[in-house]
Design a protein around this motif. Structure first.
Motif, PDB file in Angstrom:
ATOM      1  N   GLY A  68       0.783  -1.229   0.000  1.00 12.30           N
ATOM      2  CA  GLY A  68       0.000   0.000   0.000  1.00 12.30           C
ATOM      3  C   GLY A  68       0.813   1.276   0.000  1.00 12.30           C
ATOM      4  N   VAL A  69       2.137   1.163   0.128  1.00 11.95           N
ATOM      5  CA  VAL A  69       3.004   2.349   0.176  1.00 11.95           C
ATOM      6  C   VAL A  69       3.580   2.620  -1.212  1.00 11.95           C
ATOM      7  N   ARG A  70       3.503   3.876  -1.628  1.00 13.35           N
ATOM      8  CA  ARG A  70       4.129   4.319  -2.873  1.00 13.35           C
ATOM      9  C   ARG A  70       5.209   5.327  -2.522  1.00 13.35           C
ATOM     10  N   ILE A  71       6.328   5.273  -3.240  1.00 15.99           N
ATOM     11  CA  ILE A  71       7.427   6.188  -2.953  1.00 15.99           C
ATOM     12  C   ILE A  71       7.899   6.860  -4.229  1.00 15.99           C
ATOM     13  N   ARG A  72       8.468   8.056  -4.060  1.00 18.54           N
ATOM     14  CA  ARG A  72       9.129   8.789  -5.131  1.00 18.54           C
ATOM     15  C   ARG A  72      10.448   9.308  -4.603  1.00 18.54           C
ATOM     16  N   LEU A  73      11.481   9.258  -5.443  1.00 20.67           N
ATOM     17  CA  LEU A  73      12.768   9.876  -5.142  1.00 20.67           C
ATOM     18  C   LEU A  73      13.003  10.964  -6.179  1.00 20.67           C
ATOM     19  N   VAL A  74      13.131  12.218  -5.731  1.00 27.97           N
ATOM     20  CA  VAL A  74      13.215  13.341  -6.646  1.00 27.97           C
ATOM     21  C   VAL A  74      14.414  14.213  -6.315  1.00 27.97           C
ATOM     22  N   ASP A  75      14.856  14.982  -7.349  1.00 28.10           N
ATOM     23  CA  ASP A  75      15.966  15.904  -7.145  1.00 28.10           C
ATOM     24  C   ASP A  75      15.435  17.276  -6.743  1.00 28.10           C
ATOM     25  N   GLU A  76      16.304  18.268  -6.727  1.00 28.02           N
ATOM     26  CA  GLU A  76      15.916  19.611  -6.285  1.00 28.02           C
ATOM     27  C   GLU A  76      14.840  20.223  -7.172  1.00 28.02           C
ATOM     28  N   ALA A  77      14.772  19.805  -8.428  1.00 28.29           N
ATOM     29  CA  ALA A  77      13.768  20.326  -9.363  1.00 28.29           C
ATOM     30  C   ALA A  77      12.522  19.442  -9.415  1.00 28.29           C
ATOM     31  N   ASP A  78      12.383  18.532  -8.453  1.00 27.01           N
ATOM     32  CA  ASP A  78      11.231  17.631  -8.369  1.00 27.01           C
ATOM     33  C   ASP A  78      11.194  16.649  -9.533  1.00 27.01           C
ATOM     34  N   ARG A  79      12.346  16.347 -10.119  1.00 35.43           N
ATOM     35  CA  ARG A  79      12.434  15.367 -11.191  1.00 35.43           C
ATOM     36  C   ARG A  79      12.865  14.019 -10.616  1.00 35.43           C
ATOM     37  N   PRO A  80      12.349  12.904 -11.149  1.00 39.85           N
ATOM     38  CA  PRO A  80      12.761  11.583 -10.655  1.00 39.85           C
ATOM     39  C   PRO A  80      14.265  11.393 -10.805  1.00 39.85           C
ATOM     40  N   VAL A  81      14.893  10.823  -9.808  1.00 41.06           N
ATOM     41  CA  VAL A  81      16.329  10.564  -9.894  1.00 41.06           C
ATOM     42  C   VAL A  81      16.543   9.272 -10.675  1.00 41.06           C
ATOM     43  N   PRO A  82      17.693   9.116 -11.326  1.00 40.31           N
ATOM     44  CA  PRO A  82      17.958   7.883 -12.084  1.00 40.31           C
ATOM     45  C   PRO A  82      18.078   6.687 -11.147  1.00 40.31           C
ATOM     46  N   PRO A  83      17.909   5.466 -11.680  1.00 39.27           N
ATOM     47  CA  PRO A  83      18.011   4.258 -10.845  1.00 39.27           C
ATOM     48  C   PRO A  83      19.315   4.232 -10.063  1.00 39.27           C
ATOM     49  N   GLY A  84      19.200   3.956  -8.774  1.00 35.22           N
ATOM     50  CA  GLY A  84      20.374   3.910  -7.921  1.00 35.22           C
ATOM     51  C   GLY A  84      20.806   5.255  -7.390  1.00 35.22           C
ATOM     52  N   GLY A  85      20.171   6.332  -7.866  1.00 34.41           N
ATOM     53  CA  GLY A  85      20.545   7.673  -7.422  1.00 34.41           C
ATOM     54  C   GLY A  85      19.902   8.044  -6.096  1.00 34.41           C
ATOM     55  N   THR A  86      20.457   9.081  -5.483  1.00 34.88           N
ATOM     56  CA  THR A  86      19.943   9.579  -4.213  1.00 34.88           C
ATOM     57  C   THR A  86      19.009  10.751  -4.458  1.00 34.88           C
ATOM     58  N   GLY A  87      17.874  10.755  -3.766  1.00 33.44           N
ATOM     59  CA  GLY A  87      16.919  11.842  -3.921  1.00 33.44           C
ATOM     60  C   GLY A  87      16.108  12.044  -2.665  1.00 33.44           C
ATOM     61  N   ALA A  88      15.344  13.141  -2.652  1.00 30.35           N
ATOM     62  CA  ALA A  88      14.427  13.404  -1.544  1.00 30.35           C
ATOM     63  C   ALA A  88      13.288  12.389  -1.600  1.00 30.35           C
ATOM     64  N   LEU A  89      12.950  11.818  -0.439  1.00 31.52           N
ATOM     65  CA  LEU A  89      11.965  10.749  -0.379  1.00 31.52           C
ATOM     66  C   LEU A  89      10.567  11.313  -0.116  1.00 31.52           C
ATOM     67  N   LEU A  90       9.651  11.047  -1.038  1.00 31.97           N
ATOM     68  CA  LEU A  90       8.240  11.401  -0.897  1.00 31.97           C
ATOM     69  C   LEU A  90       7.440  10.104  -0.859  1.00 31.97           C
ATOM     70  N   VAL A  91       6.390  10.053  -0.034  1.00 30.26           N
ATOM     71  CA  VAL A  91       5.635   8.805   0.115  1.00 30.26           C
ATOM     72  C   VAL A  91       4.135   9.071   0.158  1.00 30.26           C
ATOM     73  N   ARG A  92       3.385   8.026  -0.180  1.00 31.73           N
ATOM     74  CA  ARG A  92       1.954   7.944   0.089  1.00 31.73           C
ATOM     75  C   ARG A  92       1.719   6.613   0.795  1.00 31.73           C
ATOM     76  N   THR A  93       1.001   6.628   1.909  1.00 33.46           N
ATOM     77  CA  THR A  93       0.795   5.417   2.689  1.00 33.46           C
ATOM     78  C   THR A  93      -0.681   5.275   3.066  1.00 33.46           C
ATOM     79  N   PRO A  94      -1.097   4.061   3.459  1.00 34.15           N
ATOM     80  CA  PRO A  94      -2.492   3.866   3.877  1.00 34.15           C
ATOM     81  C   PRO A  94      -2.826   4.541   5.197  1.00 34.15           C
ATOM     82  N   ALA A  95      -1.815   4.949   5.956  1.00 35.57           N
ATOM     83  CA  ALA A  95      -2.049   5.506   7.296  1.00 35.57           C
ATOM     84  C   ALA A  95      -1.583   6.957   7.390  1.00 35.57           C
ATOM     85  N   MET A  96      -1.710   7.711   6.311  1.00 34.58           N
ATOM     86  CA  MET A  96      -1.186   9.070   6.239  1.00 34.58           C
ATOM     87  C   MET A  96      -1.973  10.044   7.114  1.00 34.58           C
TER      88      MET A  96
END
Length: 518
Positions: free
Chosen positions: A342-370
């Motif tokens: 039920g958890v979805r995650i996104r890893l994004v850079d400073e411009a809110d763009r998805p980071v490449p596979p294996g890259g480091t980014g800011a972690l954004l999530v959606r969860t069932p218990a938000m």
């Protein structure tokens, strides 16, 4: 016992979990504390009775929030579930809260009705009349949760709406000022369902809560999960490592829910265990959250007590995000595990763009218990979300197996002349010194400059000069990463979960010793 739930519907409130368990397993043990127990049938009766009693004590206009001085006891558990069944806004509070702390909660939440031991309440609220404080009522937890007498209950009590704002749960405050995160009853149930599914919890399990139930991890991973699975919840009351070990062994517990500090203390205590078998020989699963789990703590506990400890990553705001799973060789999973159902995650850079596979980014999530917002903090609430995604504040990466690895907190990086320093990297180097037991690193603004200096506080194992620690760092770090000042302290301030209160360290750390500069 009257039924208010369609048995074909999936439970959406903790009361519906209790009611379902009472219908399916009325004689099974629901909660145990020492030699005292409640079956699921008894728990349902006590919860419903407490809900009715609480409703009669509170103002008819429904104004105010219930504050529960929440101890890990049978009474505390019934009081929590009773307040949720009554449908009143509830905030769990530390049992050793101070009067000034309660006044701060009162300022946040408005009229505050307090549940606790009456002698304690009257000590805390010294200027109060016998049963009132700051416009709220005082409710004795023993009277509230005692078994029903022969008098009939009122005909009915409206069922609480599952999606209404029900729980105001304070964040740990480890990185700043604690805030009340607003949750619904459905959030709690959804979180328990995730744990029960992830770790295959069944009615045959006995869950030992070695963590305060008032915090999100204990309330969901222990209490709500046990109710969801119709498993037995085992409580310690006041935590001691010796009680934890004795209870693990004596009650044949199968799951332990604890913090890194609890596991560390238990492992150290187990070194003197006198039994012929290890204290955790029946334990199949140990879950840890509330702070990062140091590898040496996990190894020590596994050596002396039980299976590998599995780390759970989550927050008060979002609930469980990722979880380690036991591996075939009995070890813990890598990183902080994989995102749970039920958890979805996104890893994004400073411009809110998805980071490449294996890259480091800011972690954004959606969860069932938000959570929905921070009560009384509209600015912080707005910053916490980005297009419906919760901004965790953590930097992370995903490996090729889909496991999440935390790199650090974005807002904790230190800007040294435009060069970014990750405090976790510096702390790892400090902790590698054999004379350092604990370490915290943070950034301090340089007056008159758009830059910061790296500062550190360490707890030495024995007398240690800051010059020796600095030399150790210079051999292993880049020049701009080396702490400009280091303070040796006797201990570090912690939350009740054992998490270091980083903001408090930065605010209270002593100035460096000028006779022994770092």
């Amino acid at each position: 016992m009257p039924s208010t739930t369609d048995p074909t519907e999936f439970p959406a409130t903790p009361w519906e979990l209790v009611e379902r368990a009472a219908r399916l397993s009325p004689a099974a043990t629901a909660v145990r504390q020492g030699t005292r127990t409640l079956t699921f049938g008894e728990l349902a009766d006590r919860v419903l009775t407490a809900a009715h009693r609480l409703r009669t004590r509170l103002p008819a206009d429904g104004e105010g929030t219930v504050g529960l001085l929440f101890e890990n006891t049978l009474e505390g558990t019934v009081a929590l579930l009773g307040a949720l069944r009554a449908g009143v806004p509830l905030t769990p509070l530390e049992p050793d809260s101070t009067e000034s702390g309660l006044l701060g909660v009162h300022r946040d939440l408005g009229p505050l009705h307090l549940i606790g031991h009456m002698a304690r309440l009257r000590t805390l609220t010294s200027a109060a009349s016998p049963d009132r404080w700051q416009g709220g009522v005082l409710v004795d937890v023993r009277e509230l949760t005692a078994p029903a007498d022969a008098t009939a209950r009122p005909a009915s009590l409206p069922a609480p709406p599952p999606d209404a704002h029900a729980l105001y749960q304070y964040t740990s405050g480890s990185t700043g000022e604690p805030r009340a995160a607003v949750h619904s009853q459905r959030d709690l149930v959804s979180g328990g369902a995730v744990y029960a599914h992830t770790y295959a919890v069944t009615p045959a399990d006995r869950l030992l809560a070695a963590v305060p139930l008032l915090h999100s991890f204990g309330m969901v991973a222990a209490l709500t999960t046990a109710l969801h699975a119709r498993a037995e919840l085992v409580l310690l009351g006041r935590f001691t490592p010796a009680d934890m070990l004795r209870t693990m062994h004596g009650r044949a517990c199968t799951i332990v829910v604890g913090t890194p500090l609890a596991y560390d203390l238990a492992a150290r205590s187990a070194a003197s265990w006198r039994e012929t078998s290890r204290p955790g020989e029946t334990v199949r699963l140990c879950l840890s959250s509330g702070a990062a789990l140091p590898p040496e703590v996990a190894d020590r506990f596994t050596e002396h007590c039980g299976p590998a400890v599995q780390q759970v990553y989550g927050s008060t705001e979002a609930g469980v995000i990722a979880a380690q799973l036991p591996q075939p060789d009995g070890t813990a999973d890598a990183g902080v595990g994989k995102p749970v159902r039920g958890v979805r995650i996104r890893l994004v850079d400073e411009a809110d763009r998805p980071v490449p596979p294996g890259g480091t980014g800011a972690l954004l999530v959606r969860t069932p218990a938000m959570f929905t917002r921070y009560l009384g903090h509209p600015g912080a609430s707005e910053r916490a979300f980005r297009d419906g995604w919760y901004v965790t504040g953590d930097l992370a990466r995903l490996d090729g197996e889909g496991r999440l690895h935390l790199v650090g907190r974005k807002d904790s990086f230190v800007n040294v002349g435009g060069k970014k320093v990750n405090p976790l990297e510096v702390e790892a180097v400090l902790l590698a010194h054999p004379g350092v037991a604990e370490a915290v690193v943070w950034g301090e603004p340089v007056e008159g400059q758009a830059s910061e200096r790296v500062r550190a506080a360490v707890v030495p194992r024995s007398p240690l000069s800051t010059a020796a620690i600095t030399a150790h760092c210079r051999d292993r770090l880049l020049a701009h990463q080396v702490p400009a000042t280091i303070a040796c302290v006797a201990s570090l301030p912690r939350t009740s979960l054992g998490k270091i209160r980083r903001a408090a360290v930065a605010a209270t750390a002593p100035a460096p010793d000028r006779d022994d500069p770092a």
